[in-house]
Design a protein around this motif. Structure first.
Motif: not given
Length: 402
Positions: A51-61, A185-191
């Motif tokens: 769930a947090l990977n999914l959220v992290g994907a939207f935080l940065s490009v 997990s959140l950081a992993h989604g952002t990267n």
């Protein structure tokens, strides 16, 4: 989307497959220590991480932009080059997953892109400056920084809790581990999710669907986030086992220190657009935390295997992708042949994994042993350590001797 050709659609689907393998390959980064110390049930842990990977994907490009327009020159690169790059990255991910080695999905992707681009357009297709500053230097520095930070943090936590009740302290740090694992997990989604976004965007640029330098379209962000989240939820139990118990033995204090150090390193790098390996960062943090406890140690044989895999990842993926591009560049039949090889090899790896399955039960933390043992339990433990016949056989021998 009206200009998407069949080949481009295949490339997009293959990129999402890579994203899926990235998810289950890297689940261990966030959750291995949390599971090994008993802070979370394995299946709950991977669900939260997904769930947090999914959220992290939207935080940065920022990382996606590094991939789509930084490492290789999109001019003169055909769509099948991206396909060949993904083939090399996927096969390396699956092979190292089968062996339980926490290698870098990121470097597999970079190696794939470099190998395929060089085979197609020559060395000039690779932007050496970006490769060094955004990939190679962070690859060396980030694990060392995270490891040193985790070592210091672990020593501080043990020093602060030196006179506290061990069980109460462990319980508190298990709660802290849940929070720090969520941050990883959140950081992993952002990267890591952004790497697939960047690859798909690069494919769209080479296919003439979007202009060079464009940010990933919203549908690309959504699809990439969902693919890595699904892969994470599947759970890469083999690598979780290696990271959680094969590298070092961690107490909750050390797990908290490792995860917090790794999360800070990953988030800082994502903000700067550095496309580092979250696997290497988390592995470095685990080793640092393992050495942060008095008497703690690292299983250097396992660490050496991991280091060898790290060194081989980029060149091995580059070679496989270069070979795939050599065949795919022959025309439609070449692309089909490479696709068949990818499916066949993936199936063979999956069948090999089923012969020696590793499940959620295999990585769950063992039941906590009571702190104090009764006299009978102590005697039983002592007897269990002394070689000789079973108690019943020993009694019979004494009777016969009498």
């Amino acid at each position: 989307m009206e200009h998407v050709t069949l080949l481009l659609a295949v490339v997009i689907a293959t990129a999402l497959v890579f994203d899926f393998t990235n998810g289950f390959h890297d689940t261990a980064n966030a959750m291995a220590t949390t599971i090994s110390t008993g802070a979370l049930n394995p299946k709950i842990a991977v669900a939260m991480s997904a769930a947090l990977n999914l959220v992290g994907a939207f935080l940065s490009v920022e990382v996606a932009k590094t991939i789509s327009g930084g490492i290789i020159d999109e001019h003169g690169i055909d769509t099948q080059v991206i396909f060949a790059a993904l083939v090399g990255a996927i096969l390396w991910n699956l092979a190292t997953w089968l062996l339980g080695l926490p290698s870098s999905s990121s470097h597999a992707l970079f190696g794939g892109l470099i190998g395929a681009a060089v085979m197609s357009a020559g060395v000039s297709a690779v932007n050496g400056g970006t490769l060094v500053t955004k990939v190679l230097l962070p690859a060396v520095a980030a694990p060392l920084v995270a490891g040193l930070a985790a070592l210091i943090a672990a020593r501080i936590t043990f020093r602060l809790g030196k006179h506290a009740d061990d069980e109460a302290t462990a319980k508190g740090y298990r709660a802290g581990q849940i929070a720090s694992a969520a941050l990883v997990s959140l950081a992993h989604g952002t990267n890591d999710a952004q790497k697939t976004m960047g690859v798909i965007t690069l494919a769209l640029v080479t296919g003439g669907v979007v202009a060079p330098g464009s940010n990933p379209p919203v549908w690309v962000i959504v699809c990439s986030g969902l693919a890595i989240a699904l892969g994470t939820y599947i759970g890469g139990w083999r690598i979780i086992k290696t990271m959680g118990t094969g590298l070092t033995d961690l107490r909750p204090q050390q797990g908290f220190a490792a995860q917090t150090s790794a999360a800070i390193s990953i988030l800082a790098s994502s903000h700067l657009g550095f496309s580092l390996s979250t696997t290497q960062v988390c592995s470095g943090a685990v080793m640092g935390a393992g050495l942060g406890r008095k008497g703690g140690s690292v299983r250097w044989s396992t660490a050496t295997r991991m280091a060898v895999a790290w060194c081989l990842t980029l060149p091995a993926a580059a070679l496989v992708s270069a070979g795939a591009e050599f065949v795919a560049g022959r025309g439609t039949w070449g692309v089909v042949a490479v696709g068949v090889v990818l499916v066949a090899a993936s199936g063979a790896i999956w069948l090999a994994a089923r012969r020696e399955p590793v499940t959620a039960q295999s990585v769950a933390a063992p039941a906590t042993r009571p702190a104090a043992l009764t006299g009978q339990e102590q005697a039983g433990d002592l007897a269990a350590t002394i070689p000789g016949p079973p108690p019943a056989a020993a009694t019979a021998q004494r009777s016969a001797a009498a």
